[in-house]
Design an enzyme around this catalytic site. Structure first.
Site, PDB file in Angstrom:
ATOM      1  N   ASP A 172       0.865  -1.164   0.000  1.00 42.07           N
ATOM      2  CA  ASP A 172       0.000   0.000   0.000  1.00 42.07           C
ATOM      3  C   ASP A 172       0.919   1.237   0.000  1.00 42.07           C
ATOM      4  O   ASP A 172       2.124   1.118   0.264  1.00 42.07           O
ATOM      5  CB  ASP A 172      -0.854  -0.065   1.274  1.00 42.07           C
ATOM      6  N   ASP A 201      -0.135   5.145   1.012  1.00 42.13           N
ATOM      7  CA  ASP A 201      -0.340   6.126   2.086  1.00 42.13           C
ATOM      8  C   ASP A 201      -0.311   5.476   3.461  1.00 42.13           C
ATOM      9  O   ASP A 201      -1.049   4.524   3.725  1.00 42.13           O
ATOM     10  CB  ASP A 201      -1.692   6.835   1.891  1.00 42.13           C
ATOM     11  N   SER A 231      -2.535   1.375  -4.454  1.00 42.01           N
ATOM     12  CA  SER A 231      -3.017   2.466  -3.614  1.00 42.01           C
ATOM     13  C   SER A 231      -4.392   2.986  -4.003  1.00 42.01           C
ATOM     14  O   SER A 231      -4.690   3.179  -5.183  1.00 42.01           O
ATOM     15  CB  SER A 231      -2.014   3.614  -3.684  1.00 42.01           C
ATOM     16  N   ASP A 239      -1.544  -0.767   5.841  1.00 37.10           N
ATOM     17  CA  ASP A 239      -1.869  -0.123   7.122  1.00 37.10           C
ATOM     18  C   ASP A 239      -3.358  -0.175   7.426  1.00 37.10           C
ATOM     19  O   ASP A 239      -3.787   0.277   8.475  1.00 37.10           O
ATOM     20  CB  ASP A 239      -1.413   1.347   7.149  1.00 37.10           C
TER      21      ASP A 239
HETATM   22  P1  TMP Z   1      -3.790   4.114   0.313  1.00 34.77           P
HETATM   23  O1  TMP Z   1      -4.574   2.985  -0.295  1.00 34.77           O
HETATM   24  O2  TMP Z   1      -2.559   4.479  -0.496  1.00 34.77           O
HETATM   25  O3  TMP Z   1      -3.479   3.923   1.753  1.00 34.77           O
HETATM   26  O4  TMP Z   1      -4.759   5.425   0.234  1.00 34.77           O
HETATM   27  C1  TMP Z   1      -5.916   5.512   0.989  1.00 34.77           C
HETATM   28  C2  TMP Z   1      -5.846   6.603   2.024  1.00 34.77           C
HETATM   29  O5  TMP Z   1      -6.257   7.842   1.451  1.00 34.77           O
HETATM   30  C3  TMP Z   1      -6.802   6.343   3.176  1.00 34.77           C
HETATM   31  O6  TMP Z   1      -6.086   6.112   4.373  1.00 34.77           O
HETATM   32  C4  TMP Z   1      -7.611   7.621   3.303  1.00 34.77           C
HETATM   33  C5  TMP Z   1      -6.881   8.618   2.456  1.00 34.77           C
HETATM   34  N1  TMP Z   1      -7.763   9.657   1.868  1.00 34.77           N
HETATM   35  C6  TMP Z   1      -7.499  10.999   2.161  1.00 34.77           C
HETATM   36  O7  TMP Z   1      -6.570  11.296   2.921  1.00 34.77           O
HETATM   37  N2  TMP Z   1      -8.286  11.966   1.601  1.00 34.77           N
HETATM   38  C7  TMP Z   1      -9.324  11.676   0.750  1.00 34.77           C
HETATM   39  O8  TMP Z   1     -10.006  12.580   0.249  1.00 34.77           O
HETATM   40  C8  TMP Z   1      -9.585  10.278   0.455  1.00 34.77           C
HETATM   41  C9  TMP Z   1     -10.708   9.910  -0.455  1.00 34.77           C
HETATM   42  C10 TMP Z   1      -8.761   9.319   1.030  1.00 34.77           C
HETATM   43 MG    MG Z   2      -2.820   3.222   3.507  1.00 27.30          MG
END
Ligand code: TMP
Ligand code: MG
Length: 291
Positions: free
Chosen positions: A43, A45, A158, A232
């Site tokens: 992943d 974020d 992601s 995560d």
């Molecule tokens: P990931 O799959 O790379 O972890 O990305 C998902 C993350 O993005 C999740 O933890 C929530 C975050 N997110 C924001 O910070 N702002 C937003 O507007 C959206 C839709 C998701």
């Molecule tokens: Mg994440």
């Protein structure tokens, strides 16, 4: 524990395992099979990037855009309201995934609809990332370099923004040829202005469907049935569902927030759980062992 060269890391207090013996057996099998049978799926974020630094939250790929100059102040406010409303739901351990799913779809759909109205220019993304506090976890260079050096494919999977996260990885100097990204990518018109998002939306709980849409990628990696999975969120657990004829999967989960109440569910689903660990020390120790 057998990770002799970096024993300390797995003996660290921030590491929890439901079944350490199983982890050890899996690692031994993976080591015996060799690096040419391994693929890594991670992943982005809050897994490859830091959750916080000196007590201050680090931005997600969505947040990088949200705080940039490209977005109007009215839109910033709306995106912030969405974050304040839906993030607590994302990490609420009293709700099941089934209960959260429609709300998460709602979050992503509303956020992406707002982003699409902003006439974002492709050429401004570089500056937005440069000006942000985005930060890959400590030890990222060793992690990316080691995988590249040994030609181990790294899939970054992601629900964030693909164009933004690729820029983060590029600016960190680790967008090596072994890296592939599945994410939400923007579509731009001939003048370089964003018009929409490409393909199917990837949100936090449909990574399984996203994986199954990318059978071509996993088909190419058929000779690599062993998987190191890094995530995560409990939604990240299905990222390897597209892997064909899978043998061993070792799941490493970063538990960044609401640690006490979420630990039981993380221990149940991840093989190794890292508590408030802002580094890549454990994944690096594992690679060190496998090399
Ligand atoms: P990931 O799959 O790379 O972890 O990305 C998902 C993350 O993005 C999740 O933890 C929530 C975050 N997110 C924001 O910070 N702002 C937003 O507007 C959206 C839709 C998701
Ligand atoms: Mg994440």
């Amino acid at each position: 524990m057998l990770l002799s060269s970096r024993q300390l890391t797995l003996g660290n207090t921030s590491v929890r395992m439901r079944d350490p013996q199983r982890v050890e057996e899996t690692l031994r099998c993976m080591q015996k099979a060799g690096l040419n049978t391994l693929q890594v799926i991670s992943d982005f974020d809050m897994t490859l990037t830091r959750f916080a630094r000196n007590g201050k939250r680090c931005p997600t790929s969505h947040n990088i855009l949200e705080i940039s100059k490209m977005i109007s102040s009215e839109c910033k406010e709306k995106l912030k309201d969405l974050l304040d409303k839906y993030y607590p739901i994302e990490i609420d351990s009293s709700k099941t995934i089934e209960e959260k799913l429609p709300l998460m779809v709602e979050w992503w759909t509303r956020a992406h609809a707002l982003i699409m109205q902003q006439k974002i220019r492709k050429d401004q993304l570089t500056l937005a990332v440069q000006e942000s506090d985005a930060m890959l976890r400590e030890g990222y260079q060793e992690f990316f370099d080691c995988l590249n050096q040994h030609s181990v494919p790294l899939l970054i999977f992601s629900a964030g923004l693909g164009d933004v996260l690729e820029e983060v990885v590029r600016q960190a100097g680790v967008f090596h040829p072994n890296v592939k990204v599945i994410s939400n990518f923007m579509d731009f018109d001939e003048t370089g202005v964003m018009t929409s998002f490409k393909g199917e939306l990837i949100h936090i709980y449909n990574k399984r469907e996203g994986a199954l849409l990318n059978t071509g990628h996993f088909e190419e990696l058929r000779s690599r049935p062993n998987v190191l999975l890094l995530g995560d969120s409990l939604g990240d657990l299905t990222m390897a569902d597209g892997v064909q004829e899978v043998e061993k999967v070792l799941k490493i989960g970063f538990l960044n927030d609401k640690v006490d109440e979420r630990l039981p569910s993380y221990l149940n689903s991840y093989d190794i759980v890292l508590l408030k660990d802002e580094t890549m020390e454990v994944p690096n120790a594992i690679l060190d062992f496998l090399v």
